[in-house]
Design a protein around this motif. Structure first.
Motif, PDB file in Angstrom:
ATOM      1  N   GLN A  11       0.840  -1.186   0.000  1.00  0.00           N
ATOM      2  CA  GLN A  11       0.000   0.000   0.000  1.00  0.00           C
ATOM      3  C   GLN A  11       0.886   1.251   0.000  1.00  0.00           C
ATOM      4  OE1 GLN A  11      -2.214  -2.475   3.168  1.00  0.00           O
ATOM      5  NE2 GLN A  11      -3.447  -0.607   2.983  1.00  0.00           N
ATOM      6  N   ASN A  12       0.328   2.355  -0.437  1.00  0.00           N
ATOM      7  CA  ASN A  12       1.088   3.604  -0.548  1.00  0.00           C
ATOM      8  C   ASN A  12       1.812   3.984   0.743  1.00  0.00           C
ATOM      9  OD1 ASN A  12       0.481   4.147  -3.252  1.00  0.00           O
ATOM     10  ND2 ASN A  12      -1.452   5.131  -2.698  1.00  0.00           N
ATOM     11  N   GLN A  49      -5.287  -5.938   2.154  1.00  0.00           N
ATOM     12  CA  GLN A  49      -5.169  -4.508   2.413  1.00  0.00           C
ATOM     13  C   GLN A  49      -5.386  -4.268   3.900  1.00  0.00           C
ATOM     14  OE1 GLN A  49      -8.051  -2.230   0.191  1.00  0.00           O
ATOM     15  NE2 GLN A  49      -6.678  -0.472   0.065  1.00  0.00           N
ATOM     16  N   ASN A  51      -6.081  -2.241   7.227  1.00  0.00           N
ATOM     17  CA  ASN A  51      -6.851  -1.085   7.681  1.00  0.00           C
ATOM     18  C   ASN A  51      -6.326  -0.671   9.048  1.00  0.00           C
ATOM     19  OD1 ASN A  51      -8.679  -1.215   5.470  1.00  0.00           O
ATOM     20  ND2 ASN A  51      -9.762  -2.858   6.493  1.00  0.00           N
ATOM     21  N   TYR A  60      -7.450   3.666   7.215  1.00  0.00           N
ATOM     22  CA  TYR A  60      -8.518   3.299   6.283  1.00  0.00           C
ATOM     23  C   TYR A  60      -8.993   4.505   5.478  1.00  0.00           C
ATOM     24  CZ  TYR A  60     -13.004   1.730   4.504  1.00  0.00           C
ATOM     25  OH  TYR A  60     -14.050   1.433   3.676  1.00  0.00           O
ATOM     26  N   ASP A  61      -9.159   4.272   4.170  1.00  0.00           N
ATOM     27  CA  ASP A  61      -9.747   5.229   3.238  1.00  0.00           C
ATOM     28  C   ASP A  61      -8.930   6.517   3.080  1.00  0.00           C
ATOM     29  OD1 ASP A  61     -11.666   5.590   1.289  1.00  0.00           O
ATOM     30  OD2 ASP A  61     -13.026   6.686   2.628  1.00  0.00           O
ATOM     31  N   LYS A  63      -5.040   8.095   1.297  1.00  0.00           N
ATOM     32  CA  LYS A  63      -4.099   7.828   0.196  1.00  0.00           C
ATOM     33  C   LYS A  63      -3.094   6.746   0.608  1.00  0.00           C
ATOM     34  CE  LYS A  63      -2.194   9.036  -3.798  1.00  0.00           C
ATOM     35  NZ  LYS A  63      -2.762   8.536  -5.028  1.00  0.00           N
ATOM     36  N   TRP A  65      -3.520   4.250   2.541  1.00  0.00           N
ATOM     37  CA  TRP A  65      -4.208   2.963   2.629  1.00  0.00           C
ATOM     38  C   TRP A  65      -4.378   2.304   1.257  1.00  0.00           C
ATOM     39  CZ3 TRP A  65      -9.260   2.334   0.602  1.00  0.00           C
ATOM     40  CH2 TRP A  65      -9.905   1.147   0.950  1.00  0.00           C
ATOM     41  N   GLU A  66      -4.393   3.100   0.199  1.00  0.00           N
ATOM     42  CA  GLU A  66      -4.640   2.565  -1.142  1.00  0.00           C
ATOM     43  C   GLU A  66      -3.527   1.613  -1.586  1.00  0.00           C
ATOM     44  OE1 GLU A  66      -5.057   5.994  -3.648  1.00  0.00           O
ATOM     45  OE2 GLU A  66      -6.864   6.672  -2.602  1.00  0.00           O
ATOM     46  N   THR A  72      -1.754  -2.210  -9.392  1.00  0.00           N
ATOM     47  CA  THR A  72      -3.201  -2.022  -9.305  1.00  0.00           C
ATOM     48  C   THR A  72      -3.971  -3.303  -9.624  1.00  0.00           C
ATOM     49  OG1 THR A  72      -2.925   0.281  -9.914  1.00  0.00           O
ATOM     50  CG2 THR A  72      -5.125  -0.643 -10.169  1.00  0.00           C
ATOM     51  N   GLN A  81      -9.839  -7.160   3.247  1.00  0.00           N
ATOM     52  CA  GLN A  81      -9.489  -6.166   4.265  1.00  0.00           C
ATOM     53  C   GLN A  81      -9.115  -6.879   5.563  1.00  0.00           C
ATOM     54  OE1 GLN A  81      -9.592  -2.859   3.307  1.00  0.00           O
ATOM     55  NE2 GLN A  81     -10.187  -3.680   1.318  1.00  0.00           N
TER      56      GLN A  81
END
Length: 176
Positions: A11-12, A49, A51, A60-61, A63, A65-66, A72, A81
């Motif tokens: 994740q980022n 992913q 959280n 969570y939710d 940048k 977390w992405e 992709t 999750q």
């Protein structure tokens, strides 16, 4: 034996400027190679992913977390999750794997000594066959040892729970 590629917590937030995961570019390249091979053999890909609570890099939710844009997911990939280092604990992962008849997991991702280690051990205990991509998981230096030492140590220890191979030796149309 049906296989799946399991990508944990790429994740980022793991690539923050000044605190990028060890050899992050190489990790992403090796992941892309595994993803391409999985897609070419129609092997299912599962993204895990994390959280995290508010204020953390994987909140969570946000940048951070992405899932990293260089890996992709496609629409057919499954995103699971989680909130702990164990990708199976209180998640739908086991049910989703069983739905697709998956018995063998190829595991890669972040963080070597936490989520990757825990998920390898748990998958083994749940009677999945496990392959760890030895050059496709990463971490950060700790206070006492380097990231490379942590990776090397876990590649050795996790041999009790997984077949451990470099990503170039892993194929999705063979036993390992």
């Amino acid at each position: 034996m049906e296989k799946a590629l399991l990508i944990i917590d790429v994740q980022n937030g793991m690539f923050q400027e000044g605190n990028v995961v060890y050899q992050g570019d190489r990790l992403l390249q090796n992941l892309n190679d595994l993803i391409s091979q999985a897609r070419s053999t129609k092997t299912p890909i599962f993204y895990i992913q994390h959280n995290a609570p508010a204020g953390k890099p994987l909140e969570y939710d946000t940048k951070g977390w992405e899932i990293h844009p260089k890996i992709t997911p496609n629409t057919q990939d499954v995103i699971i999750q989680k909130t702990t280092p164990d990708s199976f604990f209180n998640t739908s992962l086991d049910d989703e794997l069983k739905k697709q008849g998956i018995e063998h997991l190829v595991i890669a991702g972040i963080q070597t000594e936490a989520c990757v280690d825990t998920t390898c051990r748990r998958a083994f205990s749940m009677e999945y066959k496990v392959t760890l991509a030895s050059d496709t998981h990463s971490t950060w230096d700790s206070q006492d040892i380097t990231a490379q030492q942590i990776i090397n140590h876990h590649n050795g220890v996790l041999r009790w729970f997984a077949n451990v191979y470099p990503s170039k030796k892993i194929t999705f149309d063979s036993p390992y």
